[in-house]
Design a protein around this motif. Structure first.
Motif, PDB file in Angstrom:
ATOM      1  N   THR A 110       4.923 -15.704  -3.033  1.00 30.14           N
ATOM      2  CA  THR A 110       5.455 -14.364  -2.746  1.00 30.14           C
ATOM      3  C   THR A 110       6.973 -14.357  -2.931  1.00 30.14           C
ATOM      4  OG1 THR A 110       3.663 -13.968  -1.182  1.00 30.14           O
ATOM      5  CG2 THR A 110       5.593 -12.541  -1.012  1.00 30.14           C
ATOM      6  N   CYS A 111       7.625 -15.397  -2.451  1.00 28.56           N
ATOM      7  CA  CYS A 111       9.080 -15.493  -2.611  1.00 28.56           C
ATOM      8  C   CYS A 111       9.467 -15.668  -4.071  1.00 28.56           C
ATOM      9  CB  CYS A 111       9.627 -16.640  -1.759  1.00 28.56           C
ATOM     10  SG  CYS A 111       9.555 -16.300   0.017  1.00 28.56           S
ATOM     11  N   ARG A 112       8.682 -16.445  -4.811  1.00 28.57           N
ATOM     12  CA  ARG A 112       8.938 -16.604  -6.251  1.00 28.57           C
ATOM     13  C   ARG A 112       8.846 -15.260  -6.961  1.00 28.57           C
ATOM     14  NH1 ARG A 112       5.522 -21.071  -5.908  1.00 28.57           N
ATOM     15  NH2 ARG A 112       3.852 -19.906  -6.935  1.00 28.57           N
ATOM     16  N   LYS A 113       7.835 -14.488  -6.607  1.00 29.47           N
ATOM     17  CA  LYS A 113       7.646 -13.176  -7.240  1.00 29.47           C
ATOM     18  C   LYS A 113       8.829 -12.257  -6.937  1.00 29.47           C
ATOM     19  CE  LYS A 113       4.323  -9.457  -7.897  1.00 29.47           C
ATOM     20  NZ  LYS A 113       2.966  -8.953  -7.598  1.00 29.47           N
ATOM     21  N   LEU A 114       9.256 -12.233  -5.684  1.00 28.52           N
ATOM     22  CA  LEU A 114      10.408 -11.409  -5.301  1.00 28.52           C
ATOM     23  C   LEU A 114      11.638 -11.797  -6.111  1.00 28.52           C
ATOM     24  CD1 LEU A 114      12.052  -9.534  -3.232  1.00 28.52           C
ATOM     25  CD2 LEU A 114      12.571 -11.695  -2.149  1.00 28.52           C
ATOM     26  N   LEU A 115      11.949 -13.086  -6.150  1.00 32.28           N
ATOM     27  CA  LEU A 115      13.141 -13.547  -6.876  1.00 32.28           C
ATOM     28  C   LEU A 115      13.042 -13.221  -8.367  1.00 32.28           C
ATOM     29  CD1 LEU A 115      13.630 -17.003  -5.108  1.00 32.28           C
ATOM     30  CD2 LEU A 115      15.027 -14.944  -4.791  1.00 32.28           C
ATOM     31  N   THR A 116      11.874 -13.370  -8.934  1.00 30.70           N
ATOM     32  CA  THR A 116      11.674 -13.081 -10.351  1.00 30.70           C
ATOM     33  C   THR A 116      11.860 -11.593 -10.640  1.00 30.70           C
ATOM     34  OG1 THR A 116      10.162 -14.947 -10.589  1.00 30.70           O
ATOM     35  CG2 THR A 116      10.045 -13.226 -12.270  1.00 30.70           C
ATOM     36  N   LEU A 117      11.190 -10.754  -9.861  1.00 29.15           N
ATOM     37  CA  LEU A 117      11.278  -9.305 -10.104  1.00 29.15           C
ATOM     38  C   LEU A 117      12.698  -8.791  -9.914  1.00 29.15           C
ATOM     39  CD1 LEU A 117       8.008  -8.075  -8.332  1.00 29.15           C
ATOM     40  CD2 LEU A 117       8.428  -8.215 -10.801  1.00 29.15           C
ATOM     41  N   TYR A 118      13.330  -9.223  -8.836  1.00 30.45           N
ATOM     42  CA  TYR A 118      14.648  -8.682  -8.510  1.00 30.45           C
ATOM     43  C   TYR A 118      15.759  -9.267  -9.380  1.00 30.45           C
ATOM     44  CZ  TYR A 118      18.667  -7.041  -5.900  1.00 30.45           C
ATOM     45  OH  TYR A 118      19.855  -6.444  -5.560  1.00 30.45           O
ATOM     46  N   TYR A 119      15.801 -10.583  -9.503  1.00 35.35           N
ATOM     47  CA  TYR A 119      16.933 -11.209 -10.189  1.00 35.35           C
ATOM     48  C   TYR A 119      16.720 -11.394 -11.690  1.00 35.35           C
ATOM     49  CZ  TYR A 119      19.040 -12.075  -5.669  1.00 35.35           C
ATOM     50  OH  TYR A 119      19.604 -11.908  -4.428  1.00 35.35           O
ATOM     51  N   LEU A 120      15.516 -11.738 -12.120  1.00 32.67           N
ATOM     52  CA  LEU A 120      15.308 -11.982 -13.548  1.00 32.67           C
ATOM     53  C   LEU A 120      14.889 -10.730 -14.309  1.00 32.67           C
ATOM     54  CD1 LEU A 120      13.571 -15.495 -13.587  1.00 32.67           C
ATOM     55  CD2 LEU A 120      16.002 -14.923 -13.786  1.00 32.67           C
ATOM     56  N   PHE A 121      14.092  -9.867 -13.673  1.00 32.52           N
ATOM     57  CA  PHE A 121      13.660  -8.646 -14.348  1.00 32.52           C
ATOM     58  C   PHE A 121      14.590  -7.467 -14.066  1.00 32.52           C
ATOM     59  CE2 PHE A 121       8.857  -9.877 -14.543  1.00 32.52           C
ATOM     60  CZ  PHE A 121       9.173 -10.973 -15.314  1.00 32.52           C
ATOM     61  N   GLY A 122      15.447  -7.611 -13.052  1.00 27.49           N
ATOM     62  CA  GLY A 122      16.436  -6.573 -12.766  1.00 27.49           C
ATOM     63  C   GLY A 122      15.897  -5.345 -12.054  1.00 27.49           C
ATOM     64  N   LEU A 123      14.731  -5.462 -11.427  1.00 29.24           N
ATOM     65  CA  LEU A 123      14.213  -4.314 -10.673  1.00 29.24           C
ATOM     66  C   LEU A 123      15.055  -4.101  -9.419  1.00 29.24           C
ATOM     67  CD1 LEU A 123      10.316  -4.893 -10.761  1.00 29.24           C
ATOM     68  CD2 LEU A 123      11.748  -3.653 -12.394  1.00 29.24           C
ATOM     69  N   THR A 124      15.051  -2.894  -8.916  1.00 29.78           N
ATOM     70  CA  THR A 124      15.720  -2.613  -7.650  1.00 29.78           C
ATOM     71  C   THR A 124      14.861  -3.166  -6.519  1.00 29.78           C
ATOM     72  OG1 THR A 124      14.579  -0.504  -7.334  1.00 29.78           O
ATOM     73  CG2 THR A 124      16.678  -0.448  -8.567  1.00 29.78           C
ATOM     74  N   PHE A 125      15.428  -3.219  -5.303  1.00 27.46           N
ATOM     75  CA  PHE A 125      14.619  -3.652  -4.162  1.00 27.46           C
ATOM     76  C   PHE A 125      13.447  -2.693  -3.946  1.00 27.46           C
ATOM     77  CE2 PHE A 125      18.245  -6.274  -2.434  1.00 27.46           C
ATOM     78  CZ  PHE A 125      17.563  -7.475  -2.459  1.00 27.46           C
ATOM     79  N   GLU A 126      13.675  -1.410  -4.164  1.00 21.76           N
ATOM     80  CA  GLU A 126      12.604  -0.426  -3.992  1.00 21.76           C
ATOM     81  C   GLU A 126      11.481  -0.683  -4.996  1.00 21.76           C
ATOM     82  OE1 GLU A 126      15.876   0.351  -4.239  1.00 21.76           O
ATOM     83  OE2 GLU A 126      16.257   0.992  -2.187  1.00 21.76           O
ATOM     84  N   GLU A 127      11.828  -0.898  -6.259  1.00 14.67           N
ATOM     85  CA  GLU A 127      10.826  -1.170  -7.293  1.00 14.67           C
ATOM     86  C   GLU A 127      10.101  -2.491  -7.018  1.00 14.67           C
ATOM     87  OE1 GLU A 127      13.052   0.988 -11.104  1.00 14.67           O
ATOM     88  OE2 GLU A 127      13.623  -1.052 -10.498  1.00 14.67           O
ATOM     89  N   THR A 128      10.860  -3.487  -6.571  1.00 17.92           N
ATOM     90  CA  THR A 128      10.278  -4.787  -6.250  1.00 17.92           C
ATOM     91  C   THR A 128       9.281  -4.639  -5.107  1.00 17.92           C
ATOM     92  OG1 THR A 128      12.269  -5.940  -7.012  1.00 17.92           O
ATOM     93  CG2 THR A 128      10.815  -7.144  -5.504  1.00 17.92           C
ATOM     94  N   ALA A 129       9.673  -3.931  -4.059  1.00 20.77           N
ATOM     95  CA  ALA A 129       8.790  -3.725  -2.910  1.00 20.77           C
ATOM     96  C   ALA A 129       7.514  -3.001  -3.349  1.00 20.77           C
ATOM     97  CB  ALA A 129       9.516  -2.921  -1.835  1.00 20.77           C
ATOM     98  N   GLU A 130       7.661  -2.008  -4.187  1.00 15.27           N
ATOM     99  CA  GLU A 130       6.498  -1.265  -4.675  1.00 15.27           C
ATOM    100  C   GLU A 130       5.560  -2.183  -5.463  1.00 15.27           C
ATOM    101  OE1 GLU A 130       5.699   2.279  -7.822  1.00 15.27           O
ATOM    102  OE2 GLU A 130       7.346   2.602  -6.407  1.00 15.27           O
ATOM    103  N   GLN A 131       6.137  -2.999  -6.349  1.00  7.32           N
ATOM    104  CA  GLN A 131       5.329  -3.940  -7.144  1.00  7.32           C
ATOM    105  C   GLN A 131       4.585  -4.942  -6.252  1.00  7.32           C
ATOM    106  OE1 GLN A 131       4.921  -4.633 -10.636  1.00  7.32           O
ATOM    107  NE2 GLN A 131       5.663  -2.555 -10.926  1.00  7.32           N
ATOM    108  N   MET A 132       5.202  -5.296  -5.144  1.00  9.71           N
ATOM    109  CA  MET A 132       4.635  -6.307  -4.260  1.00  9.71           C
ATOM    110  C   MET A 132       3.796  -5.700  -3.137  1.00  9.71           C
ATOM    111  SD  MET A 132       7.827  -8.957  -4.073  1.00  9.71           S
ATOM    112  CE  MET A 132       6.835 -10.274  -3.337  1.00  9.71           C
ATOM    113  N   ASP A 133       3.803  -4.373  -3.061  1.00  8.62           N
ATOM    114  CA  ASP A 133       3.049  -3.645  -2.039  1.00  8.62           C
ATOM    115  C   ASP A 133       3.546  -3.962  -0.623  1.00  8.62           C
ATOM    116  OD1 ASP A 133       1.202  -1.660  -1.491  1.00  8.62           O
ATOM    117  OD2 ASP A 133      -0.428  -3.082  -1.149  1.00  8.62           O
ATOM    118  N   TYR A 134       4.877  -4.016  -0.495  1.00  6.11           N
ATOM    119  CA  TYR A 134       5.536  -4.188   0.802  1.00  6.11           C
ATOM    120  C   TYR A 134       6.508  -3.039   1.000  1.00  6.11           C
ATOM    121  CZ  TYR A 134       4.033  -9.109   0.979  1.00  6.11           C
ATOM    122  OH  TYR A 134       3.297 -10.266   1.017  1.00  6.11           O
ATOM    123  N   SER A 135       6.968  -2.894   2.237  1.00  6.57           N
ATOM    124  CA  SER A 135       8.007  -1.897   2.481  1.00  6.57           C
ATOM    125  C   SER A 135       9.335  -2.432   1.950  1.00  6.57           C
ATOM    126  CB  SER A 135       8.134  -1.587   3.975  1.00  6.57           C
ATOM    127  OG  SER A 135       8.754  -2.667   4.650  1.00  6.57           O
TER     128      SER A 135
END
Length: 149
Positions: free
Chosen positions: A103-128
């Motif tokens: 889960t942490c790997r996915k967060l770091l990948t989406l946010y830092y490597l793919f450049g998604l916002t925290f909101e987009e990352t949370a949506e992709q991960m189905d978290y608030s």
């Protein structure tokens, strides 16, 4: 002990700074790419592309030659920045791959490597968004900090 905790916090900050740099570079690459596309749209008929040109102007006020020169310089800058970004993202991917929690790997990948916002990352991960920012991001940086050297 206290020293270990201080060292971990220092490593967390260092890895966070490095990952933030990667994210910034990705943003810069996107901006340069858009600028190049806009210039190409102004100076080239659709379907024609150039990679590197020597441009000679026919005199003062040759706006087309100036625009082509600007496009060539932007592409050179883009290519140099892209090379840097690839090297940095490869290092970031190594760090992220070493994070033991998927889960942490996915967060770091989406946010830092793919450049998604925290909101987009949370949506992709189905978290608030709040959970991603306040809890998961900190945990992910802690894991990454343990792998930082």
């Amino acid at each position: 002990n206290c020293r270990d905790l201080t060292d971990l916090k220092k490593k967390m900050n260092e890895v966070k700074d490095f990952l933030k740099m990667c994210r910034r570079e990705l943003g810069e690459i996107k901006i340069l790419s858009n600028q190049i596309e806009q210039l190409h749209a102004l100076i080239l008929p659709s379907g024609i592309r150039f990679d590197d040109l020597n441009v000679q102007t026919s005199g003062a006020g040759d706006r087309m030659a100036e625009m082509i020169s600007e496009a060539v310089e932007l592409e050179k800058k883009y290519n140099a920045r892209l090379t840097e970004l690839i090297a940095h993202q490869n290092k970031a991917a190594e760090i992220i791959t070493g994070v033991g929690d998927a889960t942490c790997r996915k967060l770091l990948t989406l946010y830092y490597l793919f450049g998604l916002t925290f909101e987009e990352t949370a949506e992709q991960m189905d978290y608030s968004t709040e959970y991603v920012i306040r809890t998961l991001h900190r945990r992910a940086l802690e894991y990454a900090g343990r792998n930082w050297s």
